[in-house]
Design an enzyme around this catalytic site. Structure first.
Site, PDB file in Angstrom:
ATOM      1  N   LYS A  91      14.012 -32.158  17.410  1.00 30.06           N
ATOM      2  CA  LYS A  91      13.190 -31.180  17.927  1.00 30.06           C
ATOM      3  C   LYS A  91      12.849 -29.828  16.898  1.00 30.06           C
ATOM      4  CE  LYS A  91      12.622 -28.116  21.734  1.00 30.06           C
ATOM      5  NZ  LYS A  91      12.929 -26.708  20.886  1.00 30.06           N
ATOM      6  N   LYS A  96      17.764 -28.500  12.079  1.00 34.11           N
ATOM      7  CA  LYS A  96      17.965 -29.971  11.077  1.00 34.11           C
ATOM      8  C   LYS A  96      18.069 -29.552   9.755  1.00 34.11           C
ATOM      9  CE  LYS A  96      13.654 -31.223  12.299  1.00 34.11           C
ATOM     10  NZ  LYS A  96      13.534 -30.230  13.285  1.00 34.11           N
ATOM     11  N   LYS A 138       5.733 -26.656   6.475  1.00 38.49           N
ATOM     12  CA  LYS A 138       6.423 -24.938   6.100  1.00 38.49           C
ATOM     13  C   LYS A 138       7.188 -25.015   4.944  1.00 38.49           C
ATOM     14  CE  LYS A 138       8.754 -24.327   9.885  1.00 38.49           C
ATOM     15  NZ  LYS A 138       8.747 -25.603  10.548  1.00 38.49           N
ATOM     16  N   ASP A 142       9.494 -33.701  16.298  1.00 37.80           N
ATOM     17  CA  ASP A 142       9.271 -35.035  16.866  1.00 37.80           C
ATOM     18  C   ASP A 142       8.588 -35.899  16.019  1.00 37.80           C
ATOM     19  OD1 ASP A 142       9.581 -36.937  18.748  1.00 37.80           O
ATOM     20  OD2 ASP A 142       9.112 -35.612  20.549  1.00 37.80           O
TER      21      ASP A 142
END
Lengths: 279, 646
Positions: free
Chosen positions: A12, A17, A43, A135
């Protein structure tokens, strides 16, 4: 040709991550492995901790915006790779401005460019870490799974329910592409609150048929390292957090398809029961 | 020393017993497997003839082949069709199905084949070698459409022309990708091929179209624009070009020239084809669209711009409405935009755009007895019809709208009180949807072919203005005079019988002609003219049902025959004998019919209007009476000829 470990980190948005991916890349690089980290987020901040502070990030989409993909030369493709710390190679996909265009299509295009240039399967790298946005909202974000780039998928979760919902969805995408040789290596628990009750996370992992490979605590050292544009394993190499990352890195490399378990997608109602307790 | 060419004996070529006989097919011209089609020429000669048909204005074969053993042909130049089919037919004997997926354009200096599938390039090359042979002036050009990023495609492999063996860059025998790199596009421009293709399109009567299969989003795919124009507005050989393409030339400049031609007498609507590429899909195409429209509107100097959008701009969420408003405000321009998901078929989209344009003119109200004709091609027969309306009923023609569009006179659309819509179904649905909401009365009388329908057409329009034809003395005098002549011709026509050979698919065309672009009610017209009809089905599939549907059309059922025949010898015997005095054929000077001593007719002789009906009947009677072919049929026999192959 040497075996390439192709690792994909999903999870998510905001779950950590990029932090996990950067720490893993750094550990592997310090072990002397040749590492490529690919950030698949418009980003373009996945590899920021691996690059020098003043190093300008050049994304694949920056180049594509100026030159049609079919006209890219070898030099153009080579220029996509930015040299990071410890000789880690970094690629950032980039994407459109928020609200316009199609970022998923961008990831797909980047994957095609890298595939055609032989970067993924060319045998140059020991480890390739994909850090993929949020996701799996569309086919573009599943590009590494579709195009036979990925091998081991790891899903970053926290004790928050939304992250488990996302993990359940991602495991469905893994199942969908299992015929491409993809398998779920396990879950990585990045805690928001070190004192949180984790029973529902245990239930979720069991029902999903996946192992929790590591439990990364909320740590000031991680935040502090990030403020200094560093990875925790680099800034605090002898800390507990660094030891956890080292163990995780080892487990990930040792993770084999034969030993992995097939995830079970959890239906909506069952997921509710698991997360909120039987109603 | 001259190279000895290998040949296939004619007898072997003709061993096509596995195929059913082609038949003389009404409308669709299915001559495909009939050996007599070869006309005694070798492939080489056939192609030479094809190329020589119009040396200064190339013949364009705009083709997509849809099934292994069948394709439809719509064309104006029947001779060209004949040659082409013969050539393809020869080749097909060996390579059945190879033409599937190819779009093929024949130019005086070569062939251009566009293929969806890059993997077929070797086959394409082989085909061309075989077809074009060693003809000095025909060089094959194969351009591959690989816009879809097919994994096995040429584009995917990132091949360049120089990567192919023996194909150096700049070589005329170019094998090239036809995608984002625009090499193919440049190639077309650099050899002025585009202009020549455009000429062909505009001249219309030298064009032929073999069209089938889907065109998908090619409609809006920039490198294909000039080919798309054929796909989009092309109907049974009659081009209905209601949209002009604005495209960039090879120097990246906007090319907003308005071309002139048969159907381009005035400025017609244009649409901007904005080249949205992969990267625009990813990064958003708003800026590009804005810049394009900004430049276009300034160049158009106040003339309206119609924009058709493909699904891409919708899918990626381009905010076109706001862009259009900004540009309209900035340049004082008039952009009418239709954003459409799905197949961007030109006709209806352009109609929507035009109705958008017209809706701004609604403030005015029609006056007097003025009519607009919608969907009627201008010709002398139409002038005669509107002349009758004017001279006998005082009904003036305000404008003919579509297929020609004159933007400058569009403002006067609302001066009319009635719009007469062409009932041909392929357009009628769109016409109804668009024009009936315009607030002007509309009628849709039957297509004015034959005496009855032409009269009904006139009465329907006159009736709208409360003008009763039966009380108009001068009209009655004119009508009775024409009717007397008509009746005299009908009496003579009753002595003759006409023959039609049809396949099972043609039955639908015969039963419901209004569904098809010509819209000529062939069987009803012929019956009204007094002819007895012999209709021969060459396929047993659905025969009984088709027979019933056709017989139900006739008022005097006893005068007409519908039969089934399914062998070639029988067909030849039928044409020569009981087929009738004149046989339908799409092919001019059809060798099979000529050699049996008969003459042929086709839809091309049918004219609209009362005068047109009389002229049509006179021409048909002349064809029935002509004894030329009877006297010289011995000279029309076909001679076998070997085909040269590699």
């Amino acid at each position: 040709m040497k075996k390439v470990n192709k690792i994909v980190i999903y999870g998510k948005g905001g779950i950590g991550k990029s932090m996990i991916a950067s720490n893993l890349s750094m550990i592997y690089a310090r072990q002397g492995l040749k590492v490529l980290q690919i950030g698949c987020d418009p980003k373009h901040d996945s590899t920021i901790r691996l690059l020098g502070e003043r190093q300008k990030i050049r994304t694949v989409m920056d180049i594509v915006a100026k030159k049609s993909p079919v006209n890219l030369t070898r030099d153009d493709v080579a220029s996509l790779i930015m040299k990071g710390k410890n000789n880690i190679d970094c690629i950032e996909c980039g994407g459109p401005k928020p609200g316009v265009g199609c970022a998923g299509r961008g990831i797909l295009l980047m994957s095609e460019i890298l595939s055609d240039a032989g970067i993924i399967n060319g045998g140059e790298y020991d480890v390739i870490v994909f850090d993929i946005l949020g996701d799996v909202v569309c086919g573009g974000f599943a590009a590494p799974l579709k195009l036979n780039f990925a091998e081991k998928v790891f899903i970053a979760i926290s004790e928050e329910l939304a992250s488990l919902y996302a993990a359940n969805n991602i495991s469905q995408a893994v199942l969908h592409y299992k015929n491409n040789g993809i398998y779920l290596g396990g879950l990585i628990l990045n805690l928001r609150d070190n004192n949180a009750d984790l029973k529902h996370v245990g239930r979720f992992a069991k029902r999903l048929n996946a192992d929790i490979l590591a439990k990364i605590p909320r740590s000031k050292k991680i935040a502090d390292a990030e403020h200094r544009n560093n990875t925790a394993v680099e800034a605090y190499p002898s800390s507990d957090v660094a030891r956890i990352f080292s163990g995780l890195a080892k487990d990930i490399l040792e993770c084999k398809k034969t030993s992995s378990r097939k995830p079970r997608y959890i239906g909506e109602e069952a997921l509710g029961d698991i997360l909120y307790g039987a109603r | 020393m001259a190279r000895k060419q290998k040949t296939i004996p004619f007898e072997k070529q003709a061993d096509d017993s596995k195929f059913k006989c082609g038949g003389v097919s009404a409308y669709s011209g299915r001559w495909f497997y009939d050996r007599s089609f070869a006309c005694g020429d070798s492939t080489k000669d056939l192609f030479r003839k094809l190329m020589n048909l119009s040396p200064n204005s190339p013949v364009l074969l705009d083709a997509l082949f849809w099934e292994h053993d069948f394709f439809k042909i719509r064309l104006f130049d029947r001779q060209a069709k004949e040659y082409f089919l013969a050539a393809v037919g020869h080749y097909q004997k060996d390579k059945k199905g190879l033409y599937e997926k190819y779009r093929c354009a024949a130019l005086p200096n070569g062939f251009v084949i566009l293929s969806r599938d890059g993997a077929l390039k070797a086959e394409a090359e082989k085909t061309l070698s075989c077809l074009a042979g060693n003809l000095g002036r025909i060089k094959p050009h194969v351009l591959f459409d690989t816009a879809y990023n097919d994994r096995n495609s040429f584009l995917k492999k990132r091949s360049r022309p120089e990567d192919l063996p023996g194909k150096a860059p700049g070589n005329c025998g170019l094998f090239d990708e036809w995608g984002d790199s625009r090499v193919g596009h440049t190639f077309m421009f650099s050899r002025s091929l585009l202009d020549r293709i455009t000429q062909v399109k505009l001249s219309g009567d030298k064009s032929m179209s073999l069209r089938c299969g889907d065109v998908e989003c090619n409609n809006m795919y920039y490198p294909f624009n000039f080919f798309d124009s054929f796909f989009m507005f092309n109907t049974y050989g009659r081009y209905v070009p209601i949209a002009e393409h604005i495209f960039r030339n090879d120097r990246g400049q906007l090319d907003a020239r308005i071309r002139s031609g048969r159907l381009f007498k005035d400025i017609i609507s244009c649409y901007g084809a904005i080249e949205l590429k992969n990267e625009d899909v990813i990064l958003g195409g708003d800026e590009k669209i804005y810049n394009f429209l900004d430049k276009l509107t300034r160049e158009r100097k106040g003339l309206p711009v119609f924009v058709l959008c493909s699904c891409i701009s919708k899918v990626i969420g381009s905010d076109l409405d706001s862009l259009v408003k900004r540009i309209n405000r900035k340049n004082g321009a008039r952009i009418i935009c239709d954003q459409n998901i799905g197949c961007a078929w030109g006709q209806e989209l352009v109609l929507n755009l035009l109705s958008g344009y017209l809706s701004d003119e609604k403030s005015r109200e029609g006056h007097g007895k003025r009519i607009n004709l919608v969907g009627f091609e201008k010709d002398h027969a139409l002038e005669e019809l509107t002349g009758l309306l004017r001279s006998f009923f005082g009904i003036e023609l305000n404008m003919v709208f579509l297929p020609e569009v004159d933007l400058r006179s569009l403002g006067s659309y609302y001066n009319a009180r009635l719009q007469v819509l062409n009932p041909v179904e392929i357009y009628a649905k769109a016409y109804r949807r668009v024009f009936r909401k315009m607030g002007i009365g509309s009628v849709e009388p039957p297509a004015p072919y034959g005496m009855k329908r032409s009269t009904a057409w006139i009465r329907s329009i006159a009736g709208f203005f409360k003008t009763r034809a039966d009380k108009n003395k001068s009209w009655k005098e004119y009508y009775n005079r024409k009717l007397a002549r008509w009746d005299e011709l009908v009496r003579e026509a009753r002595k003759f019988r006409l023959g039609l050979v049809v396949g099972d698919e043609d039955a639908a065309l015969l039963v419901s002609p209004e569904k098809y672009p010509f819209g000529i009610p062939l069987l009803k017209c012929l019956e009204e003219m007094g002819f007895g009809l012999n209709i021969l089905f060459t396929s047993s599939e659905g025969f009984e049902e088709n027979k019933k549907r056709i017989m139900d059309l006739f008022e005097h059922k006893g005068r007409h025959k519908v039969e089934l025949l399914n062998d070639k010898q029988g067909l030849e015997k039928w044409i020569a004998g009981e087929g009738g005095d004149c046989i339908y054929s799409d092919i001019r000077e059809d060798a099979r019919i000529m050699s049996s001593g008969k003459s042929s007719f086709s839809l091309f002789i049918f004219e609209r209007g009362i005068e047109g009906a009389v002229r049509t009947l006179e021409e048909l009677l002349r064809l029935c009476r002509v004894s030329f072919f009877k006297r010289y049929k011995e000279y029309g026999k076909l001679k076998p000829h070997p085909i040269a192959i590699e």
